[in-house]
Design a protein around this motif. Structure first.
Motif, PDB file in Angstrom:
ATOM      1  N   LEU A 160      84.314  26.676  26.678  1.00 39.68           N
ATOM      2  CA  LEU A 160      83.160  27.279  26.022  1.00 39.68           C
ATOM      3  C   LEU A 160      82.970  26.712  24.615  1.00 39.68           C
ATOM      4  O   LEU A 160      81.844  26.494  24.180  1.00 39.68           O
ATOM      5  N   ALA A 161      84.074  26.461  23.912  1.00 39.76           N
ATOM      6  CA  ALA A 161      83.989  25.920  22.559  1.00 39.76           C
ATOM      7  C   ALA A 161      83.475  24.484  22.572  1.00 39.76           C
ATOM      8  O   ALA A 161      82.752  24.073  21.661  1.00 39.76           O
ATOM      9  N   ASP A 162      83.833  23.723  23.595  1.00 46.18           N
ATOM     10  CA  ASP A 162      83.426  22.323  23.687  1.00 46.18           C
ATOM     11  C   ASP A 162      82.057  22.136  24.322  1.00 46.18           C
ATOM     12  O   ASP A 162      81.435  21.101  24.156  1.00 46.18           O
ATOM     13  N   GLY A 163      81.608  23.115  25.083  1.00 54.32           N
ATOM     14  CA  GLY A 163      80.358  22.973  25.826  1.00 54.32           C
ATOM     15  C   GLY A 163      79.213  23.673  25.136  1.00 54.32           C
ATOM     16  O   GLY A 163      79.235  23.951  23.941  1.00 54.32           O
ATOM     17  N   HIS A 164      78.219  23.979  25.941  1.00 53.83           N
ATOM     18  CA  HIS A 164      77.058  24.688  25.424  1.00 53.83           C
ATOM     19  C   HIS A 164      77.202  26.178  25.699  1.00 53.83           C
ATOM     20  O   HIS A 164      78.047  26.600  26.487  1.00 53.83           O
ATOM     21  N   ASP A 165      76.376  26.963  25.040  1.00 49.85           N
ATOM     22  CA  ASP A 165      76.381  28.404  25.269  1.00 49.85           C
ATOM     23  C   ASP A 165      75.909  28.708  26.684  1.00 49.85           C
ATOM     24  O   ASP A 165      75.284  27.883  27.340  1.00 49.85           O
ATOM     25  N   ASP A 166      76.185  29.891  27.120  1.00 42.38           N
ATOM     26  CA  ASP A 166      75.701  30.395  28.404  1.00 42.38           C
ATOM     27  C   ASP A 166      76.137  29.553  29.592  1.00 42.38           C
ATOM     28  O   ASP A 166      75.315  29.056  30.361  1.00 42.38           O
ATOM     29  N   GLN A 167      77.441  29.414  29.768  1.00 44.49           N
ATOM     30  CA  GLN A 167      77.974  28.716  30.933  1.00 44.49           C
ATOM     31  C   GLN A 167      78.262  29.733  32.036  1.00 44.49           C
ATOM     32  O   GLN A 167      78.904  30.747  31.802  1.00 44.49           O
ATOM     33  N   ALA A 168      77.780  29.425  33.232  1.00 45.74           N
ATOM     34  CA  ALA A 168      78.028  30.302  34.379  1.00 45.74           C
ATOM     35  C   ALA A 168      79.498  30.223  34.776  1.00 45.74           C
ATOM     36  O   ALA A 168      80.160  29.200  34.564  1.00 45.74           O
ATOM     37  N   CYS A 169      79.989  31.273  35.372  1.00 42.92           N
ATOM     38  CA  CYS A 169      81.388  31.317  35.810  1.00 42.92           C
ATOM     39  C   CYS A 169      81.712  30.170  36.769  1.00 42.92           C
ATOM     40  O   CYS A 169      82.821  29.646  36.753  1.00 42.92           O
ATOM     41  N   ILE A 170      80.748  29.767  37.587  1.00 39.17           N
ATOM     42  CA  ILE A 170      80.991  28.694  38.543  1.00 39.17           C
ATOM     43  C   ILE A 170      81.125  27.331  37.871  1.00 39.17           C
ATOM     44  O   ILE A 170      81.550  26.372  38.508  1.00 39.17           O
TER      45      ILE A 170
END
Length: 114
Positions: free
Chosen positions: A33-43
């Motif tokens: 989550l810290a490395d990616g974008h906001d609002d990542q789906a669980c999948i």
């Protein structure tokens, strides 16, 4: 629409956050989550655990105040509460993620830290 409970900023406790971050799977989720974008789906998370265990890890992170979850259609989207966490415990999450990254890289390529 279903609403999930999240602790208020003043309800986030250091011991609960540290306990949640002590698990390698949950730390992996937080790092992504810290490395990616906001609002990542669980999948979006490739975790080496069953779906029910994955759900448990996301719930622990939400109840600790580390992530925020909300429904979009049938998906649950996850966002790291980095602003809230930095207000409550300045630099803590960044330091934990950096330490985990340093530990993984010091073990060499392909090292498993779980």
């Amino acid at each position: 629409m279903r609403i999930l409970d999240h602790p208020n900023l003043d309800e986030i406790k250091l011991d609960t956050v540290l306990a949640a971050l002590a698990d390698p799977i949950r730390l992996r989720i937080v790092s992504q989550l810290a490395d990616g974008h906001d609002d990542q789906a669980c999948i979006a998370f490739e975790l080496p655990v069953s779906k029910s265990t994955s759900t448990h890890h996301f719930r622990v992170l939400r109840e600790a105040g580390i992530i925020e979850q909300h429904y979009q259609g049938t998906s649950i989207l996850n966002t790291l509460r980095i602003g809230d966490l930095n207000r409550r415990f300045p630099g803590l999450v960044g330091a934990v993620i950096a330490a985990q990254g340093s530990e993984s890289s010091s073990l060499g390529p392909g090292a498993v830290t779980e």
